[in-house]
Design a protein around this motif. Structure first.
Motif, PDB file in Angstrom:
ATOM      1  N   ILE A 196       0.838  -1.207   0.000  1.00  0.00           N
ATOM      2  CA  ILE A 196       0.000   0.000   0.000  1.00  0.00           C
ATOM      3  C   ILE A 196       0.867   1.249   0.000  1.00  0.00           C
ATOM      4  CG2 ILE A 196      -1.565   1.377   1.430  1.00  0.00           C
ATOM      5  CD1 ILE A 196      -2.850  -1.275   2.338  1.00  0.00           C
ATOM      6  N   VAL A 197       1.859   1.286   0.889  1.00  0.00           N
ATOM      7  CA  VAL A 197       2.714   2.469   1.006  1.00  0.00           C
ATOM      8  C   VAL A 197       3.575   2.645  -0.243  1.00  0.00           C
ATOM      9  CG1 VAL A 197       4.641   3.476   2.282  1.00  0.00           C
ATOM     10  CG2 VAL A 197       2.739   2.429   3.521  1.00  0.00           C
ATOM     11  N   LEU A 198       4.151   1.563  -0.721  1.00  0.00           N
ATOM     12  CA  LEU A 198       5.062   1.647  -1.867  1.00  0.00           C
ATOM     13  C   LEU A 198       4.348   2.166  -3.106  1.00  0.00           C
ATOM     14  CD1 LEU A 198       7.929   1.062  -2.860  1.00  0.00           C
ATOM     15  CD2 LEU A 198       7.202  -1.266  -3.383  1.00  0.00           C
ATOM     16  N   THR A 199       3.179   1.590  -3.425  1.00  0.00           N
ATOM     17  CA  THR A 199       2.457   2.026  -4.626  1.00  0.00           C
ATOM     18  C   THR A 199       1.827   3.399  -4.431  1.00  0.00           C
ATOM     19  OG1 THR A 199       0.499   0.770  -3.889  1.00  0.00           O
ATOM     20  CG2 THR A 199       1.990  -0.310  -5.459  1.00  0.00           C
ATOM     21  N   GLY A 200       1.698   3.847  -3.191  1.00  0.00           N
ATOM     22  CA  GLY A 200       1.201   5.194  -2.937  1.00  0.00           C
ATOM     23  C   GLY A 200       2.283   6.251  -3.017  1.00  0.00           C
ATOM     24  N   MET A 201       3.541   5.851  -2.787  1.00  0.00           N
ATOM     25  CA  MET A 201       4.650   6.820  -2.800  1.00  0.00           C
ATOM     26  C   MET A 201       5.022   7.243  -4.218  1.00  0.00           C
ATOM     27  SD  MET A 201       7.138   5.289   0.175  1.00  0.00           S
ATOM     28  CE  MET A 201       8.462   6.477  -0.076  1.00  0.00           C
ATOM     29  N   VAL A 202       5.050   6.295  -5.138  1.00  0.00           N
ATOM     30  CA  VAL A 202       5.418   6.588  -6.529  1.00  0.00           C
ATOM     31  C   VAL A 202       4.465   5.839  -7.458  1.00  0.00           C
ATOM     32  CG1 VAL A 202       7.863   7.002  -6.066  1.00  0.00           C
ATOM     33  CG2 VAL A 202       7.079   4.698  -6.580  1.00  0.00           C
ATOM     34  N   PRO A 203       4.265   6.308  -8.684  1.00  0.00           N
ATOM     35  CA  PRO A 203       3.410   5.589  -9.627  1.00  0.00           C
ATOM     36  C   PRO A 203       3.925   4.164  -9.847  1.00  0.00           C
ATOM     37  CG  PRO A 203       3.887   7.798 -10.436  1.00  0.00           C
ATOM     38  CD  PRO A 203       4.765   7.580  -9.242  1.00  0.00           C
ATOM     39  N   THR A 217       4.024   2.322 -12.304  1.00  0.00           N
ATOM     40  CA  THR A 217       4.733   2.090 -13.572  1.00  0.00           C
ATOM     41  C   THR A 217       6.238   2.285 -13.447  1.00  0.00           C
ATOM     42  OG1 THR A 217       4.259   4.378 -14.162  1.00  0.00           O
ATOM     43  CG2 THR A 217       2.747   2.695 -15.003  1.00  0.00           C
ATOM     44  N   LYS A 218       6.674   2.957 -12.391  1.00  0.00           N
ATOM     45  CA  LYS A 218       8.105   3.232 -12.205  1.00  0.00           C
ATOM     46  C   LYS A 218       8.804   2.222 -11.297  1.00  0.00           C
ATOM     47  CE  LYS A 218       7.567   8.247 -12.795  1.00  0.00           C
ATOM     48  NZ  LYS A 218       7.816   9.583 -12.180  1.00  0.00           N
ATOM     49  N   LEU A 219       8.072   1.209 -10.826  1.00  0.00           N
ATOM     50  CA  LEU A 219       8.611   0.313  -9.791  1.00  0.00           C
ATOM     51  C   LEU A 219       9.261  -0.955 -10.329  1.00  0.00           C
ATOM     52  CD1 LEU A 219       5.795   0.641  -7.092  1.00  0.00           C
ATOM     53  CD2 LEU A 219       8.102   1.618  -7.026  1.00  0.00           C
ATOM     54  N   ASP A 220       9.375  -1.079 -11.641  1.00  0.00           N
ATOM     55  CA  ASP A 220      10.006  -2.278 -12.207  1.00  0.00           C
ATOM     56  C   ASP A 220      11.521  -2.123 -12.193  1.00  0.00           C
ATOM     57  OD1 ASP A 220      10.385  -4.726 -13.344  1.00  0.00           O
ATOM     58  OD2 ASP A 220       9.921  -4.083 -15.399  1.00  0.00           O
ATOM     59  N   VAL A 221      12.077  -2.090 -10.985  1.00  0.00           N
ATOM     60  CA  VAL A 221      13.523  -1.933 -10.778  1.00  0.00           C
ATOM     61  C   VAL A 221      13.989  -2.990  -9.787  1.00  0.00           C
ATOM     62  CG1 VAL A 221      13.543   0.536 -11.282  1.00  0.00           C
ATOM     63  CG2 VAL A 221      13.099  -0.231  -8.955  1.00  0.00           C
ATOM     64  N   ALA A 222      15.292  -3.158  -9.678  1.00  0.00           N
ATOM     65  CA  ALA A 222      15.833  -4.220  -8.823  1.00  0.00           C
ATOM     66  C   ALA A 222      15.559  -3.971  -7.344  1.00  0.00           C
ATOM     67  CB  ALA A 222      17.339  -4.365  -9.053  1.00  0.00           C
ATOM     68  N   ASP A 223      15.479  -2.686  -6.954  1.00  0.00           N
ATOM     69  CA  ASP A 223      15.280  -2.342  -5.532  1.00  0.00           C
ATOM     70  C   ASP A 223      14.184  -1.282  -5.408  1.00  0.00           C
ATOM     71  OD1 ASP A 223      16.750  -0.475  -6.858  1.00  0.00           O
ATOM     72  OD2 ASP A 223      18.172  -0.123  -5.226  1.00  0.00           O
ATOM     73  N   PRO A 224      12.918  -1.659  -5.609  1.00  0.00           N
ATOM     74  CA  PRO A 224      11.842  -0.666  -5.649  1.00  0.00           C
ATOM     75  C   PRO A 224      11.674   0.145  -4.371  1.00  0.00           C
ATOM     76  CG  PRO A 224      10.968  -2.917  -5.650  1.00  0.00           C
ATOM     77  CD  PRO A 224      12.431  -3.020  -5.889  1.00  0.00           C
ATOM     78  N   ALA A 248      11.872   4.120  -4.312  1.00  0.00           N
ATOM     79  CA  ALA A 248      10.781   4.973  -3.835  1.00  0.00           C
ATOM     80  C   ALA A 248      11.288   5.979  -2.800  1.00  0.00           C
ATOM     81  CB  ALA A 248       9.669   4.111  -3.240  1.00  0.00           C
ATOM     82  N   LEU A 249      12.168   5.525  -1.917  1.00  0.00           N
ATOM     83  CA  LEU A 249      12.719   6.428  -0.908  1.00  0.00           C
ATOM     84  C   LEU A 249      13.573   7.515  -1.550  1.00  0.00           C
ATOM     85  CD1 LEU A 249      13.637   3.772   1.805  1.00  0.00           C
ATOM     86  CD2 LEU A 249      11.873   5.538   2.003  1.00  0.00           C
ATOM     87  N   SER A 250      14.340   7.152  -2.585  1.00  0.00           N
ATOM     88  CA  SER A 250      15.136   8.150  -3.300  1.00  0.00           C
ATOM     89  C   SER A 250      14.231   9.155  -4.010  1.00  0.00           C
ATOM     90  CB  SER A 250      16.047   7.459  -4.328  1.00  0.00           C
ATOM     91  OG  SER A 250      16.992   6.637  -3.685  1.00  0.00           O
ATOM     92  N   ALA A 251      13.098   8.654  -4.543  1.00  0.00           N
ATOM     93  CA  ALA A 251      12.177   9.530  -5.279  1.00  0.00           C
ATOM     94  C   ALA A 251      11.588  10.617  -4.392  1.00  0.00           C
ATOM     95  CB  ALA A 251      11.063   8.694  -5.903  1.00  0.00           C
ATOM     96  N   VAL A 252      11.479  10.332  -3.085  1.00  0.00           N
ATOM     97  CA  VAL A 252      10.944  11.343  -2.160  1.00  0.00           C
ATOM     98  C   VAL A 252      12.070  11.930  -1.304  1.00  0.00           C
ATOM     99  CG1 VAL A 252       8.629  10.365  -2.131  1.00  0.00           C
ATOM    100  CG2 VAL A 252      10.309   9.571  -0.448  1.00  0.00           C
ATOM    101  N   HIS A 253      13.318  11.776  -1.801  1.00  0.00           N
ATOM    102  CA  HIS A 253      14.500  12.377  -1.181  1.00  0.00           C
ATOM    103  C   HIS A 253      14.766  11.864   0.233  1.00  0.00           C
ATOM    104  CE1 HIS A 253      14.219  14.980  -4.641  1.00  0.00           C
ATOM    105  NE2 HIS A 253      13.014  15.384  -4.258  1.00  0.00           N
ATOM    106  N   LEU A 254      14.624  10.547   0.418  1.00  0.00           N
ATOM    107  CA  LEU A 254      14.915   9.922   1.712  1.00  0.00           C
ATOM    108  C   LEU A 254      15.984   8.840   1.534  1.00  0.00           C
ATOM    109  CD1 LEU A 254      11.311   9.552   3.198  1.00  0.00           C
ATOM    110  CD2 LEU A 254      13.101  11.120   3.976  1.00  0.00           C
ATOM    111  N   ARG A 255      17.094   9.194   0.880  1.00  0.00           N
ATOM    112  CA  ARG A 255      18.145   8.202   0.615  1.00  0.00           C
ATOM    113  C   ARG A 255      18.735   7.649   1.906  1.00  0.00           C
ATOM    114  NH1 ARG A 255      20.139  11.576  -4.119  1.00  0.00           N
ATOM    115  NH2 ARG A 255      19.259  10.518  -5.931  1.00  0.00           N
ATOM    116  N   SER A 256      18.773   8.445   2.970  1.00  0.00           N
ATOM    117  CA  SER A 256      19.368   7.970   4.229  1.00  0.00           C
ATOM    118  C   SER A 256      18.566   6.807   4.802  1.00  0.00           C
ATOM    119  CB  SER A 256      19.426   9.110   5.249  1.00  0.00           C
ATOM    120  OG  SER A 256      18.126   9.636   5.474  1.00  0.00           O
ATOM    121  N   VAL A 257      17.237   6.836   4.606  1.00  0.00           N
ATOM    122  CA  VAL A 257      16.405   5.736   5.075  1.00  0.00           C
ATOM    123  C   VAL A 257      16.696   4.484   4.254  1.00  0.00           C
ATOM    124  CG1 VAL A 257      14.033   4.944   5.495  1.00  0.00           C
ATOM    125  CG2 VAL A 257      14.626   7.348   5.811  1.00  0.00           C
ATOM    126  N   GLY A 258      17.108   4.664   2.997  1.00  0.00           N
ATOM    127  CA  GLY A 258      17.464   3.522   2.147  1.00  0.00           C
ATOM    128  C   GLY A 258      18.602   2.703   2.725  1.00  0.00           C
TER     129      GLY A 258
END
Length: 464
Positions: free
Chosen positions: A273-280, A282-289, A293-303
């Motif tokens: 729920i949270v992941l698909t709500g953070m970013v569209p 269609t952009k989640l087909d990556v090795a580390d979604p 998503a955290l990088s997309a909302v500028h939370l790289r430190s949480v990554g």
């Protein structure tokens, strides 16, 4: 005795229930749920919700997880009834041996040996890759020679981190179940806290517009997604391997198995729920979604914290699977289908079986490329699930089984549906997977007919 009768002979129930008296009953419901969550919730929780949403189900991945959990719960309830009726070492191997006969027990056990050992060896290499990536964050790079499987042409000779982590778990488990479970509970807690951090922090960046359209691939996409994420729940069956070391097993084991599935479902759905709500989606087909998503909302430190959670998830998964596989090898050796040396108990622990499993997995993880073999984990699991599910019917019919604990609701419809669904999923596996599995089982039958059938022992009294 003709060959078929010899192959299908069954042990006496009371003899089987008393066979593990040298093991100590010390595990509680909390320990079992920690073992189950340790096995089920691994790196998949940080990957599957994103990739399946992007390619198959869209934001309706949440429904896919719930559907998969409902189907998986059918097999989980069958395991829970067997664990309640027959709290013995060996899990599905022992159940098959007692209700179908020796050769069927052997086939299930041989499938589970493949499942557990391949799964741990594969995860040990993933752990190594994550750990190496974490070290690089501190500007530490491991030499190539000790960072990959044996392949001199590529300059790699051993995956040292994979070997070391498996050996550490072996030492931990050899020191006794109480200390092992304390460490395992701590690691599971770390993992759950990190997952909770992602859910809570990510919730504040959810944009409901990202959930539209909710069913971009239609109902067919949800069903296809459910089939894909079904395998995310595998591992709860390993809980039943602890049966002879559990306090009050008729009640504790079902709680551990079903509790694991409930908690895992809640966590998977919340992350989705949270992941698909953070970013569209269609952009989640990556090795580390999740990290994406955290990088997309500028939370790289949480990554970076998520990477620690992934390491904890892999560690606890390996603990559960090494523990379960050692008890499986112990049970098969105890019954004589493998050399009885494996069934030897020292200090209330099956030390010989444990260290055999640890060394084989360490060698596989450290030296062998496993990419093409990992799919065999799924077929081994589904074979065990199918036979355990349909095995509820002969279990109920035999008066020798006195089960005052959990029973599958909706009998006999529930176990039959579970059995049919397992067969359906098996048809979805690739031809290559089937060919490799047939080779594995052919090798197993050679061992059974050359050794197991002659040395396997059962009590004189039979279950008719």
């Amino acid at each position: 005795m003709n060959l078929w009768k010899q192959m299908t002979r069954k042990p006496d129930v009371q003899a089987a229930l008393n066979a593990d008296h040298l093991l100590t009953r010390s595990l509680t419901t909390r320990d079992l749920i920690a073992l189950g969550i340790g096995a089920v919730i691994g790196t998949g929780i940080f990957i599957l919700p994103g990739t399946v949403a992007a390619t198959t189900s869209g934001p309706a991945i949440t429904i896919a997880f719930i559907l998969a959990a409902i189907v998986c719960s059918l097999a989980a309830m069958c395991y829970a009834e067997f664990a309640s009726a027959l709290p013995v070492a060996g899990s599905a191997y022992a159940y098959g041996n007692l209700v179908f006969g020796q050769v069927f027990g052997w086939i299930i056990g041989w499938a589970l040996i493949l499942e557990y050992m391949l799964a741990v060896a594969a995860v040990s290499t993933s752990f190594s890759a994550y750990f190496a990536s974490l070290l690089q964050g501190f500007h530490i790079t491991l030499p190539a020679a000790i960072a990959g499987p044996f392949s001199p042409s590529h300059g790699t000779y051993v995956n040292l981190i994979a070997v070391i982590v498996v050996l550490i778990i072996g030492v931990m488990l050899s020191r006794g179940m109480q200390s092992s479970m304390a460490i395992n509970r701590l690691m599971v807690l770390v993992k759950l806290v990190i997952i909770a951090i992602f859910i809570v922090v990510g919730f504040f960046y959810v944009q409901p517009a990202n959930w539209h359209p909710y069913l971009p691939f239609g109902a067919k996409g949800v069903l296809a997604g459910a089939a894909m994420v079904f395998f995310a729940y595998l591992g709860f069956d390993a809980v039943s391997a602890s049966a002879p070391e559990v306090k009050n097993p008729q009640h504790t084991l079902p709680r551990g198995i079903i509790g694991t599935l409930v908690i895992a479902t809640i966590l998977y759905v919340l992350v989705a729920i949270v992941l698909t709500g953070m970013v569209p989606f269609t952009k989640l087909d990556v090795a580390d979604p999740v990290a994406f998503a955290l990088s997309a909302v500028h939370l790289r430190s949480v990554g970076g914290i998520i990477s620690v959670g992934a390491l904890a998830g892999m560690f606890t998964m390996m603990v559960t699977m090494i523990y379960s596989s050692s008890r499986l090898i112990y049970a098969i050796g105890r019954d004589g289908l493998l050399p009885r040396w494996f069934g030897h108990v020292k200090g209330h622990l099956p030390e010989n079986a444990l260290w055999t499993v640890v060394l084989i997995i360490a060698i596989m993880g450290g030296l062998v490329p496993l990419t093409q073999l990992v799919n065999l984990v799924n077929i081994g699991t589904l074979i065990a699930f199918a036979l355990v599910s349909i095995g509820i019917i002969p279990l109920r019919r035999h008066q020798a089984f006195n089960n005052e604990g959990f029973k599958v609701p909706g009998y006999p419809v529930t176990p039959i549906i579970s059995f049919l669904f397992c067969l359906l999923l098996m048809t979805q596996l690739s031809v290559e997977t089937w060919i490799m599995s047939l080779i594995w089982f052919a090798f197993g039958l050679v061992i059974y007919f050359s050794y197991g059938i002659r040395h396997g022992h059962v009590a004189e009294k039979r279950i008719e």
